[in-house]
Scaffold this motif. Structure first.
Motif, PDB file in Angstrom:
ATOM      1  N   GLU A  66     -39.943-116.189  94.178  1.00  0.00           N
ATOM      2  CA  GLU A  66     -39.854-117.275  95.166  1.00  0.00           C
ATOM      3  C   GLU A  66     -39.216-116.790  96.468  1.00  0.00           C
ATOM      4  OE1 GLU A  66     -39.497-120.908  91.879  1.00  0.00           O
ATOM      5  OE2 GLU A  66     -37.707-120.182  92.933  1.00  0.00           O
ATOM      6  N   LEU A  67     -38.229-115.922  96.365  1.00  0.00           N
ATOM      7  CA  LEU A  67     -37.602-115.366  97.565  1.00  0.00           C
ATOM      8  C   LEU A  67     -38.564-114.430  98.298  1.00  0.00           C
ATOM      9  CD1 LEU A  67     -34.053-114.702  96.120  1.00  0.00           C
ATOM     10  CD2 LEU A  67     -34.605-116.314  97.948  1.00  0.00           C
ATOM     11  N   LEU A  68     -39.380-113.692  97.537  1.00  0.00           N
ATOM     12  CA  LEU A  68     -40.383-112.841  98.174  1.00  0.00           C
ATOM     13  C   LEU A  68     -41.428-113.693  98.893  1.00  0.00           C
ATOM     14  CD1 LEU A  68     -41.422-109.991  98.699  1.00  0.00           C
ATOM     15  CD2 LEU A  68     -42.683-110.114  96.537  1.00  0.00           C
ATOM     16  N   GLU A  69     -41.807-114.812  98.300  1.00  0.00           N
ATOM     17  CA  GLU A  69     -42.749-115.723  98.951  1.00  0.00           C
ATOM     18  C   GLU A  69     -42.158-116.240 100.271  1.00  0.00           C
ATOM     19  OE1 GLU A  69     -43.242-118.627  95.921  1.00  0.00           O
ATOM     20  OE2 GLU A  69     -44.734-117.464  94.799  1.00  0.00           O
ATOM     21  N   ALA A  70     -40.883-116.612 100.254  1.00  0.00           N
ATOM     22  CA  ALA A  70     -40.226-117.074 101.479  1.00  0.00           C
ATOM     23  C   ALA A  70     -40.193-115.962 102.526  1.00  0.00           C
ATOM     24  CB  ALA A  70     -38.816-117.561 101.169  1.00  0.00           C
ATOM     25  N   SER A  71     -39.914-114.745 102.085  1.00  0.00           N
ATOM     26  CA  SER A  71     -39.884-113.609 103.008  1.00  0.00           C
ATOM     27  C   SER A  71     -41.248-113.391 103.647  1.00  0.00           C
ATOM     28  CB  SER A  71     -39.449-112.345 102.261  1.00  0.00           C
ATOM     29  OG  SER A  71     -38.157-112.488 101.707  1.00  0.00           O
ATOM     30  N   ALA A  72     -42.303-113.505 102.843  1.00  0.00           N
ATOM     31  CA  ALA A  72     -43.656-113.318 103.377  1.00  0.00           C
ATOM     32  C   ALA A  72     -43.980-114.365 104.432  1.00  0.00           C
ATOM     33  CB  ALA A  72     -44.670-113.381 102.234  1.00  0.00           C
ATOM     34  N   ARG A  73     -43.537-115.597 104.207  1.00  0.00           N
ATOM     35  CA  ARG A  73     -43.784-116.659 105.187  1.00  0.00           C
ATOM     36  C   ARG A  73     -42.997-116.427 106.478  1.00  0.00           C
ATOM     37  NH1 ARG A  73     -42.732-120.035 100.592  1.00  0.00           N
ATOM     38  NH2 ARG A  73     -40.725-120.609 101.553  1.00  0.00           N
ATOM     39  N   ALA A  74     -41.807-115.844 106.334  1.00  0.00           N
ATOM     40  CA  ALA A  74     -40.926-115.668 107.489  1.00  0.00           C
ATOM     41  C   ALA A  74     -41.220-114.395 108.274  1.00  0.00           C
ATOM     42  CB  ALA A  74     -39.470-115.645 107.023  1.00  0.00           C
ATOM     43  N   LEU A  75     -42.103-113.545 107.781  1.00  0.00           N
ATOM     44  CA  LEU A  75     -42.358-112.239 108.398  1.00  0.00           C
ATOM     45  C   LEU A  75     -43.410-112.349 109.502  1.00  0.00           C
ATOM     46  CD1 LEU A  75     -41.598-109.195 108.051  1.00  0.00           C
ATOM     47  CD2 LEU A  75     -43.694-108.976 106.691  1.00  0.00           C
ATOM     48  N   LYS A  76     -43.102-111.728 110.638  1.00  0.00           N
ATOM     49  CA  LYS A  76     -44.092-111.645 111.706  1.00  0.00           C
ATOM     50  C   LYS A  76     -45.256-110.753 111.271  1.00  0.00           C
ATOM     51  CE  LYS A  76     -40.984-112.161 115.704  1.00  0.00           C
ATOM     52  NZ  LYS A  76     -40.467-111.489 116.933  1.00  0.00           N
ATOM     53  N   VAL A  97     -33.625-112.767  82.184  1.00  0.00           N
ATOM     54  CA  VAL A  97     -34.550-112.036  83.048  1.00  0.00           C
ATOM     55  C   VAL A  97     -35.675-112.909  83.587  1.00  0.00           C
ATOM     56  CG1 VAL A  97     -36.144-110.081  83.178  1.00  0.00           C
ATOM     57  CG2 VAL A  97     -33.954-109.829  81.979  1.00  0.00           C
ATOM     58  N   PRO A  98     -36.351-113.724  82.772  1.00  0.00           N
ATOM     59  CA  PRO A  98     -37.458-114.523  83.325  1.00  0.00           C
ATOM     60  C   PRO A  98     -37.045-115.430  84.480  1.00  0.00           C
ATOM     61  CG  PRO A  98     -37.581-114.490  80.936  1.00  0.00           C
ATOM     62  CD  PRO A  98     -36.268-113.867  81.306  1.00  0.00           C
ATOM     63  N   ALA A  99     -35.896-116.098  84.364  1.00  0.00           N
ATOM     64  CA  ALA A  99     -35.446-116.980  85.443  1.00  0.00           C
ATOM     65  C   ALA A  99     -35.140-116.180  86.707  1.00  0.00           C
ATOM     66  CB  ALA A  99     -34.220-117.767  85.002  1.00  0.00           C
ATOM     67  N   LEU A 100     -34.549-115.007  86.543  1.00  0.00           N
ATOM     68  CA  LEU A 100     -34.277-114.161  87.699  1.00  0.00           C
ATOM     69  C   LEU A 100     -35.578-113.695  88.344  1.00  0.00           C
ATOM     70  CD1 LEU A 100     -31.268-112.066  86.386  1.00  0.00           C
ATOM     71  CD2 LEU A 100     -31.245-113.545  88.403  1.00  0.00           C
ATOM     72  N   ALA A 101     -36.561-113.303  87.526  1.00  0.00           N
ATOM     73  CA  ALA A 101     -37.845-112.856  88.060  1.00  0.00           C
ATOM     74  C   ALA A 101     -38.543-113.975  88.829  1.00  0.00           C
ATOM     75  CB  ALA A 101     -38.731-112.344  86.926  1.00  0.00           C
ATOM     76  N   THR A 102     -38.434-115.196  88.338  1.00  0.00           N
ATOM     77  CA  THR A 102     -39.006-116.334  89.056  1.00  0.00           C
ATOM     78  C   THR A 102     -38.330-116.518  90.409  1.00  0.00           C
ATOM     79  OG1 THR A 102     -39.611-117.475  87.004  1.00  0.00           O
ATOM     80  CG2 THR A 102     -39.368-118.833  88.978  1.00  0.00           C
ATOM     81  N   LEU A 103     -36.999-116.458  90.426  1.00  0.00           N
ATOM     82  CA  LEU A 103     -36.253-116.577  91.678  1.00  0.00           C
ATOM     83  C   LEU A 103     -36.623-115.453  92.633  1.00  0.00           C
ATOM     84  CD1 LEU A 103     -34.044-117.769  93.483  1.00  0.00           C
ATOM     85  CD2 LEU A 103     -32.361-116.442  92.157  1.00  0.00           C
ATOM     86  N   GLN A 104     -36.716-114.238  92.133  1.00  0.00           N
ATOM     87  CA  GLN A 104     -37.076-113.095  92.968  1.00  0.00           C
ATOM     88  C   GLN A 104     -38.449-113.293  93.603  1.00  0.00           C
ATOM     89  OE1 GLN A 104     -36.662-110.305  89.812  1.00  0.00           O
ATOM     90  NE2 GLN A 104     -34.425-110.249  89.942  1.00  0.00           N
ATOM     91  N   ASP A 111     -45.809-106.485  92.390  1.00  0.00           N
ATOM     92  CA  ASP A 111     -47.239-106.520  92.086  1.00  0.00           C
ATOM     93  C   ASP A 111     -47.869-107.842  92.529  1.00  0.00           C
ATOM     94  OD1 ASP A 111     -47.242-103.991  91.067  1.00  0.00           O
ATOM     95  OD2 ASP A 111     -47.254-104.581  88.952  1.00  0.00           O
ATOM     96  N   ARG A 112     -47.045-108.861  92.764  1.00  0.00           N
ATOM     97  CA  ARG A 112     -47.554-110.145  93.239  1.00  0.00           C
ATOM     98  C   ARG A 112     -47.673-110.179  94.756  1.00  0.00           C
ATOM     99  NH1 ARG A 112     -43.327-111.804  89.416  1.00  0.00           N
ATOM    100  NH2 ARG A 112     -44.306-112.330  87.438  1.00  0.00           N
ATOM    101  N   ALA A 113     -47.271-109.107  95.432  1.00  0.00           N
ATOM    102  CA  ALA A 113     -47.225-109.107  96.888  1.00  0.00           C
ATOM    103  C   ALA A 113     -48.603-109.288  97.514  1.00  0.00           C
ATOM    104  CB  ALA A 113     -46.592-107.812  97.394  1.00  0.00           C
ATOM    105  N   ALA A 114     -49.647-108.730  96.889  1.00  0.00           N
ATOM    106  CA  ALA A 114     -50.987-108.833  97.463  1.00  0.00           C
ATOM    107  C   ALA A 114     -51.419-110.278  97.619  1.00  0.00           C
ATOM    108  CB  ALA A 114     -51.986-108.066  96.592  1.00  0.00           C
ATOM    109  N   ALA A 115     -51.056-111.112  96.661  1.00  0.00           N
ATOM    110  CA  ALA A 115     -51.412-112.528  96.732  1.00  0.00           C
ATOM    111  C   ALA A 115     -50.689-113.236  97.865  1.00  0.00           C
ATOM    112  CB  ALA A 115     -51.100-113.212  95.400  1.00  0.00           C
ATOM    113  N   LEU A 116     -49.642-112.607  98.405  1.00  0.00           N
ATOM    114  CA  LEU A 116     -48.875-113.182  99.504  1.00  0.00           C
ATOM    115  C   LEU A 116     -49.289-112.590 100.850  1.00  0.00           C
ATOM    116  CD1 LEU A 116     -45.340-112.997  97.825  1.00  0.00           C
ATOM    117  CD2 LEU A 116     -46.922-114.936  97.852  1.00  0.00           C
TER     118      LEU A 116
END
Length: 453
Positions: free
Chosen positions: A367-377, A358-365, A399-404
């Motif tokens: 990181e993918l959310l961070e990439a999505s935030a960068r790619a979003l208009k 689970v921890p490795a998957l959560a880290t990947l998730q 819950d980490r979305a606010a920081a992004l």
């Protein structure tokens, strides 16, 4: 009389899932076709293979007790044979003598293994299943006992309870565990622009485009063959539609399916995009899964040449830099996860993962959310989706979305508009679907947009 090949097919599927990490839902239909099984024999093989995988933890405990040794000291072929034998003895209407004799015959080319399997299965057949199970659970903790009785790893049971408890619904745990073990009816989606959901007169599901498939192999339906209808769980449909229908689509929007394989949500989004004048890019990490995505969207390409999705291959974490920075109006992040929300459809999934995954998957998730935030208009929408209700893969990530620079949208209201009357638990702005409550896989859906929207 059951064709011996039916047991052979079931045993070999169980073996390949264990030894090669094969996926039963992909492998079993192929093996049934190759063996030329009749409808009745195919039904027997399906019940035996899926049932054995679903209750594997229970069977392993029974086998280890009867064999007097841990299961990791039994060779894989013999263990798979014992597992399907145990399932016939405990959970199928198969006479004991047939369950033992016909199953042991699968090992006739290994006399020593056949003798061992015969002894173990005969010991299992000498005592009633309920009595054997009660003996095994007598000294266990409450959670361990419930886990063994319901065929779930203890850590999975506890994770499910924690998520239900967050909703104030811990008393629904028993219903959820039972639903995980109840093979669901096959659900279909009518792709917009290609099919009318009401055309076949089938019962509805939680999705406005979803219908319950008729009995039998859905691949035999001409609508499945031509790609206008697809097999897809209603929860997956709602996850895609929550993104595409959260607000009206402007002509020329760019959409991204960040982790598109095997292509079910991509096909639905592609059909929605064509109808609304948007353009979808479907990204998949693995080439063989990208091939599945291309197959999934073929009908859209055929119906609307040049307007179908572009399918690309690569790590989703590369998005949001260079020309992909702030490039997309809507992004589906159907993140890789433990798959604990699809246990009723993928019975082996509960045994594939461990708590340490689970921890490795959560880290990947994340990181993918961070990439999505960068790619979003600015003002665009992300749908963060997992087929897992595990809190570490759902709430802890969003819950980490606010920081992004992301804020939640009221996903519950969007899903209620898609599915009037749907029962949704108390999960803030997010939606957590459940098989026992909604007749869907346990999908988690959270819509996010840029701060200041």
């Amino acid at each position: 009389m059951i064709n011996p090949s039916a047991r052979q097919v079931a045993r070999d599927v169980v073996l390949d899932v264990d030894r090669d990490d094969a996926y039963a839902n992909l492998l079993l239909p192929q093996r049934i076709r190759e063996a030329g099984l009749s409808t009745a024999d195919a039904g027997f093989a399906t019940e035996l293979a899926y049932g054995t995988l679903r209750w594997q933890g229970q069977h392993d405990a029974l086998i280890a007790d009867a064999a007097g040794r841990p299961i990791d000291q039994i060779d894989p072929e013999t263990l798979a044979t014992l597992r399907i034998g145990s399932h016939q003895l405990s959970r199928m209407r198969v006479p004991s003598h047939a369950a033992v004799h016909e199953t042991v015959a699968l090992l006739q080319h290994h006399r020593g293994r056949a003798g061992f399997a015969n002894a173990v299965l005969r010991r299992l057949s000498e005592v009633q299943f309920d009595e054997r199970l009660a003996t095994l659970t007598a000294e266990l903790s409450d959670d361990e006992r419930l886990a063994l009785e319901t065929g779930h790893p203890t850590w999975v049971l506890r994770a499910l309870r924690r998520t239900l408890d967050r909703e104030g619904a811990a008393d629904e745990l028993g219903a959820l565990l039972a639903a995980d073990n109840d093979p669901p009816a096959v659900q279909l989606v009518a792709l917009p622009g290609l099919a009318d959901p009401d055309a076949l007169g089938l019962p509805g599901t939680a999705s406005p485009l979803g219908r319950v498939a008729p009995a039998g192999d859905p691949a035999r339906l001409p609508q499945i063959a031509d790609g206008s209808w697809r097999v897809q769980d209603a929860g997956s449909q709602l996850a895609a539609l929550a993104l595409t229908r959260a607000r009206p689509v402007a002509e020329g929007e760019r959409w991204l399916d960040l982790c598109a394989g095997p292509g079910g949500k991509a096909a639905l989004m592609a059909a929605e995009a064509v109808a609304a004048g948007a353009q979808l890019e479907a990204n998949e990490l693995l080439p063989h899964r990208a091939k599945l995505v291309r197959q999934a969207v073929r009908a859209i390409e055929t119906a609307a040449p040049g307007r179908g999705p572009g399918v690309v291959t690569g790590d989703g974490r590369r998005y949001g830099t260079g020309e992909t920075a702030q490039a997309f109006d809507r992004i589906l992040l159907d993140a890789p996860c433990t798959g604990l929300g699809a246990l009723r459809r993928r019975p082996e999934a509960r045994w594939r993962k461990q708590p340490g995954d689970v921890p490795a998957l959560a880290t990947l998730q994340t990181e993918l959310l961070e990439a999505s935030a960068r790619a979003l208009k600015p003002g665009g929408i992300i749908a963060y989706v997992t087929c897992s209700p595990h809190l570490a893969e759902t709430r802890a990530v969003v819950d980490r979305a606010a920081a992004l620079g992301l804020v939640p949208l009221d996903t519950r209201e969007v899903v209620r508009e898609l599915s009037p009357g749907i029962a949704l638990g108390e999960t803030g702005d997010a939606v957590q679907l459940w098989p026992h409550r909604n007749g869907t896989d346990a999908m988690f859906i959270q819509l996010l947009t840029t701060a200041g929207r």
